[in-house]
Design an enzyme around this catalytic site. Structure first.
Site: not given
Length: 424
Positions: A12, A15, A39-40, A223
């Site tokens: 988080d 990225k 997730g991004h 991650q």
């Protein structure tokens, strides 16, 4: 050029936005590990895209790839492709390639993940998306690959080899109502495989050919470093290797071809789920950082635990990845907090340490040693070059850079693409 980009904390770190910013200079952007537990979020103007599998550079001219070190839920991927299509963005086989050896997350993986987390007394904080059990099958050589769901005969042949064993595992949790092997469920996987068959490629071959031709390739990690299955805060880790060396092994690219390794680090630290977080703030400042930073998981929506910047953990991430430069994100979140603290070491059993202990149980017991700096109250959202930052903010960034002994290449002061600028 071959660049690897990884998170330097617990994930988080932002990225996605850094990849999106840099991707215009890259021909290929490749995801090398993890699954839809990561997730991004990419924000461009008023559009916000929240994704779990498609690499961040999908908006640009880059070709994006999903490597064989990932684990893939084909239904989630098709949902992402459909969601983007409704927004006017076509993810064609010319835009996206997926390695045929990519492991498929099957329904029994998801059921087992959920059942196991419910059964144990000491929770890990899994997203219950079947990631760990998919990796177990990869290591035990019982995986279903993308190649397999694209071929009905192969698919059912492989299922016959594992069905009895997996059903016994499900029954061991007193689960008598499993739908994991229902024909209707399996037919959905075959239908997904039929659609995704046109996306199949040899990722290793594509990357090596591109490098040979002088093209630019970026490997995007999921991650963060301290969730690495080997070097992270076990057992509170993810199921894959999240550090830079993993990109080479998972993508099939020799380490001598790596030109640059970039780490992404927040101006503070966060963590989702269980596990040690020595600088965690349980007070109003922690809640303020959480609110100002929008610290809620893209995948689960869970509130992220927030704390001051942790230098010992940063030093370990630098060692694990060999960063050549860093991107510092969410500097704006610390506005109107005074003083600002940096954890420069730990106190443990009467001794002082500048590097994290190897044992997770000991990290739980470490008390942070802080250095204080003056904060700032200026709004940073319109800053677009380093020299325009308030002096206190620049002092904070410069001190972090000096203490980490790695150059900070980018600084981010907001979610928008225009709110990230070069420091160097």
């Amino acid at each position: 050029m071959f660049t690897i980009l990884t998170g330097a904390q617990f994930g988080d770190e932002g990225k996605g936005k850094i990849v999106d910013l840099m991707a215009e200079n890259y021909d290929l952007v490749v995801r090398f590990q993890g699954g839809d537990n990561a997730g991004h979020t990419v924000k461009v103007a008023d559009q916000v895209y929240k994704l779990h599998l498609i690499p961040s550079a999908f908006l640009l001219d880059s070709r994006v790839l999903i490597g064989p070190g990932t684990v893939l839920n084909p239904k989630v991927l098709l949902e992402e492709i459909d969601m983007l299509k409704k927004g006017g963005i076509e993810i064609t086989p010319q835009k996206l390639g997926i390695d045929g050896k990519t492991s498929i997350i099957m329904p029994h993986h998801i059921e087992l993940d959920t059942l196991r987390e419910s059964a144990v007394s000491e929770k890990i904080g899994t997203t219950k998306r079947g990631i760990g059990f998919a990796y177990i099958d990869k290591i035990s050589r019982e995986e279903i690959q993308l190649f397999d769901i694209a071929n009905e005969e192969t698919f059912y042949s492989k299922l016959e080899d594992i069905r009895e064993q997996k059903q016994k595992m499900l029954e061991s949790y007193d689960n008598q109502d499993s739908k994991a092997f229902d024909v209707s469920v399996l037919d959905e996987y075959l239908a997904a495989g039929k659609v995704l068959s046109s996306y199949i490629t040899d990722v290793s071959s594509e990357i090596n050919d591109a490098i040979k031709k002088g093209k630019n390739v970026m490997a995007e990690g999921a991650q963060g470093s301290h969730l690495d299955v080997v070097h992270g805060t076990q057992k509170y880790v993810t199921s894959s290797s999240t550090i830079a060396g993993s990109a080479c092994s998972n993508l099939g690219v020799g380490p001598t071809k790596v030109d640059e390794v970039i780490g992404i680090v927040k101006a503070y630290i966060t963590r989702v789920g269980e596990g040690p977080l020595p600088t965690e703030l349980h007070d109003d400042i922690g809640r303020k950082i959480q609110e100002q930073g929008g610290e809620f998981g893209t995948t689960t929506g869970r509130a992220r635990r927030c704390g001051w910047f942790d230098l010992p953990l940063a030093k370990k991430a630098i060692n694990l990845n060999g960063y050549s430069s860093l991107a510092l994100t969410k500097l704006d979140v610390l506005t109107n907090i005074d003083p600002i603290k940096i954890c420069v070491g730990y106190s443990f059993q009467g001794e002082t340490y500048e590097y994290p202990p190897a044992k997770t149980s000991q990290l739980f017991e470490c008390a942070p040693i802080y250095k204080e700096l003056s904060g700032w109250d200026e709004n940073l959202s319109n800053v677009n070059k380093y020299g325009d930052l308030p002096e206190s903010a620049k002092k904070y960034v410069d001190l972090l850079e000096n203490m980490m002994d790695v150059p900070i290449k980018y600084v981010s002061v907001g979610p928008g693409r225009e709110q990230t600028f070069r420091k160097l």
